[in-house]
Design an enzyme around this catalytic site. Structure first.
Site, PDB file in Angstrom:
ATOM      1  N   THR A   1     -44.001   2.925 -82.408  1.00 47.71           N
ATOM      2  CA  THR A   1     -43.310   3.513 -81.273  1.00 47.71           C
ATOM      3  C   THR A   1     -43.720   4.963 -81.427  1.00 47.71           C
ATOM      4  OG1 THR A   1     -41.445   1.956 -81.311  1.00 47.71           O
ATOM      5  CG2 THR A   1     -40.964   4.129 -80.431  1.00 47.71           C
TER       6      THR A   1
ATOM      7  N   ASP B   1     -37.980  -7.942 -79.715  1.00 45.99           N
ATOM      8  CA  ASP B   1     -36.743  -7.166 -79.850  1.00 45.99           C
ATOM      9  C   ASP B   1     -35.532  -7.961 -79.372  1.00 45.99           C
ATOM     10  OD1 ASP B   1     -37.550  -4.938 -81.192  1.00 45.99           O
ATOM     11  OD2 ASP B   1     -37.721  -3.646 -79.444  1.00 45.99           O
TER      12      ASP B   1
ATOM     13  N   GLY C   1     -38.616   1.524 -85.231  1.00 56.35           N
ATOM     14  CA  GLY C   1     -37.715   0.379 -85.117  1.00 56.35           C
ATOM     15  C   GLY C   1     -36.304   0.830 -85.463  1.00 56.35           C
TER      16      GLY C   1
HETATM   17  N1  GLY Z   1     -39.415  -1.667 -80.182  1.00 57.89           N
HETATM   18  C1  GLY Z   1     -38.585  -0.814 -80.991  1.00 57.89           C
HETATM   19  C2  GLY Z   1     -37.311  -0.439 -80.276  1.00 57.89           C
HETATM   20  O1  GLY Z   1     -37.265  -0.435 -79.064  1.00 57.89           O
HETATM   21  O2  GLY Z   1     -36.339  -0.175 -80.909  1.00 57.89           O
END
Ligand code: GLY
Length: 567
Positions: A376, A418, A469
């Site tokens: 991310t 997710d 994450g």
């Molecule tokens: N894909 C990581 C988050 O949205 O927390």
């Protein structure tokens, strides 16, 4: 002698309750009079500054930076994923553009389970079926139309030029590509673009991305809807159909971003503007800060075993609540008000013992009234007028699903992981989640992304966010605490070592050189379980305004080699 004196001085300061910044080495933040961009890519940060120097504001710069990161930081920068952009205008108006991916219309609760009801390995993480409907282009276009000054074609041009003409790969980008070789090699276009069909890139090589340049040219000429209804949409859908993916023309055409109000909380007289559901980040952040408000962290001392124990116990409890309650509020009821109430935090604080860890198996979600490779990326921007953008966006895991839809030149996310594939079975981040985050058509998967802005007396103080994450929430928490409780500047607050606990698994993650041996021993002696090996946590990028001068201070995380650039 000198060390002994320093120790005595520190002790004296601590016993008087004075706030002491750590002595650990840290660069000065970047200082600028007008504007700053802090991101993981120096090229992208420079693009953002250039946009502002040409008359654009922070939102124009943010859109240009996000599009550029899709070229220069392909593991997470994206146009095939989604995210959250928090915008605070200089006049105080604040809103969040939620451009989170959504489940395709034919997605279903048990789509990742086999006939025995077991989770099919890698089904939600690798390949076409792992992809959520991407929101990035739509979200960026909405932000630009509501808050920008420049034209779409102008803010997309730097990214198009970098894709067409190429740029020099730095160490971190080569390392991130190499780390995902196995995944990228599975998909022909990804293998060709990022692995050069086995003639691997090295640091200092120039990479050009002609397919991506063509996509960006179409978007530039025809506008953002081209992604959802034009040739780009057709390329995505054709590739989905050839490879068993779920995304249809109807899914793309129907995608819309959402405008939200930020979630608000307070901490020791500061006001926090942070991310509401479908992120769990803001609620968990406020819940944890509310608990920490019951303690004098400065007196405990930064990185002391007492302070770390308290942080761990607080994280453990908030992540148990996250697992139980959080999901997309368009689909499920989430007791956000209860979770972020001061009263609830007081109840939680009563359950924390200072002399022993509470095993996570003994922690259940509370009763409030009424989630690496962990990729991310986050960037933060402030402009001359004082407009601020705090943006976190993602492909989920590093390089997402690994899929580059044929001919498009960009990677598609694996955000479907997710969701809860099966309640009680951990996802790629080891997170346990509940029915609240079950898969449903058009639903947004629960996120941990936590773009955050901090104010004092109504005035902007700093803005922060991070990838990672579930570690995102705890990274933001520790930066906030480092600034507010320990008086660190934004660079020190970002550079300082971090820890992470997420309830389950019951283990404390810590960073290399982050906790000394004595402190680790002290924590273990009261029952805290520390991971065998250390590893880096998060990649935060922030900006701050120096109250006394109005100077903009920018700080980029050293962990992935980012850069804050100002003018
Ligand atoms: N894909 C990581 C988050 O949205 O927390």
């Amino acid at each position: 002698m000198k060390r002994a004196f320093t120790a005595i001085l520190l002790l004296a300061l601590l016993t008087t309750g004075a706030v002491v910044a750590p002595s650990a080495a840290s660069r000065e933040p970047v200082r600028a009079r007008h504007g700053i961009v802090a991101s993981v890519s120096e090229i992208a940060s420079k693009v953002g500054v250039d946009v502002m120097q040409r008359g654009g504001n922070a939102v124009d710069a943010a859109v240009a930076v996000a599009l550029t990161l899709a070229v220069t930081w392909p593991s997470a920068g994206n146009i095939g994923g989604g995210g959250f952009m928090m915008i605070r205008r200089a006049d105080g108006r604040t809103e969040v553009i939620d451009y989170r991916e959504r489940a395709p219309l034919t997605a279903s609760r048990d789509m990742y389970l086999n006939e025995k009801g077991e989770v099919i390995k890698n089904a939600s993480t690798v390949g076409y079926r792992a992809v959520g409907v991407p929101g990035t282009i739509s979200g960026l276009a909405l932000a630009l139309s509501r808050h920008g000054k420049l034209k779409w074609a102008d803010v997309i041009e730097p990214a198009r030029a970098l894709a067409a003409e190429g740029f020099t790969l730095n160490h971190q980008t080569v390392r991130s590509i190499q780390g995902s070789r196995e995944l990228l090699a599975k998909f022909p276009d990804s293998n060709r673009i990022y692995l050069r069909d086995g003639k691997y890139y090295e640091e200092g090589d120039t990479i050009t991305q002609p397919d991506l340049a063509k996509t960006l040219t179409r978007l530039k000429e025809k506008g953002p809807r081209e992604f959802y209804e034009g040739e780009t949409a057709r390329l995505i859908v054709d590739d989905m159909q050839r490879n068993g993916g779920l995304i249809t023309a109807q899914d793309l055409k129907g995608y819309e971003p959402t405008i939200r109000n930020p979630l608000k909380g307070t901490y020791r007289g500061y006001e926090l503007l942070t991310m509401p559901p479908p992120s769990s980040g803001g609620a968990a952040l406020i819940e944890m800060l509310n608990v920490l408000e019951h303690y004098d962290l400065a007196r405990m001392g930064w990185n002391s075993s007492a302070e770390l124990h308290l942080l761990i116990e607080t994280m453990r409890r908030a992540f148990a609540d996250r697992a139980e309650f959080m999901g997309d509020t368009d689909f499920v009821k989430v007791p956000v008000a209860g979770l972020i109430s001061k009263k609830y935090a007081a109840e939680i604080a009563k359950t924390i013992a200072s002399d022993h860890a509470t095993p996570s198996e003994n922690i259940r979600a509370g009763k409030p009234v009424s989630y690496e490779s962990t990729e991310t990326t986050h960037f933060t921007i402030i402009d001359q007028e004082g407009n601020v953008v705090s943006n976190t966006y993602t492909l989920n895991n590093s390089f997402g699903s690994g899929v580059t839809a044929r001919g498009t030149g960009f990677l598609l996310n694996n955000e479907m992981d997710d969701f809860t594939s099966k309640p009680g079975v951990p996802n790629a981040y080891g997170l346990l989640q509940s029915e609240a985050n079950a898969i449903a058509p058009k639903k947004r998967p629960l996120s941990a992304m936590t773009p955050t802005i901090v104010l004092k007396d109504g005035k902007f103080v700093f803005a922060i966010g991070s990838p990672g994450g579930p570690t995102i929430i705890n990274t933001v928490l520790q930066v906030v605490v480092n600034v507010i409780d320990y008086g660190m500047n934004i660079q020190q607050a970002i550079d300082s070592p971090r820890i992470h606990h997420q309830w389950m698994p019951d283990v404390v993650r810590w960073e290399p050189m982050g906790i000394n041996g004595d402190t680790r021993a002290a924590l273990m002696s009261i029952g805290q379980k520390l991971s065998d090996r250390s590893g880096f946590i998060g990649d935060a990028h922030g900006v701050m305004v120096e109250a006394s001068t109005g100077m903009r201070l920018g700080a980029s995380d050293p962990r992935l080699g980012g850069a804050a650039v100002g003018y």
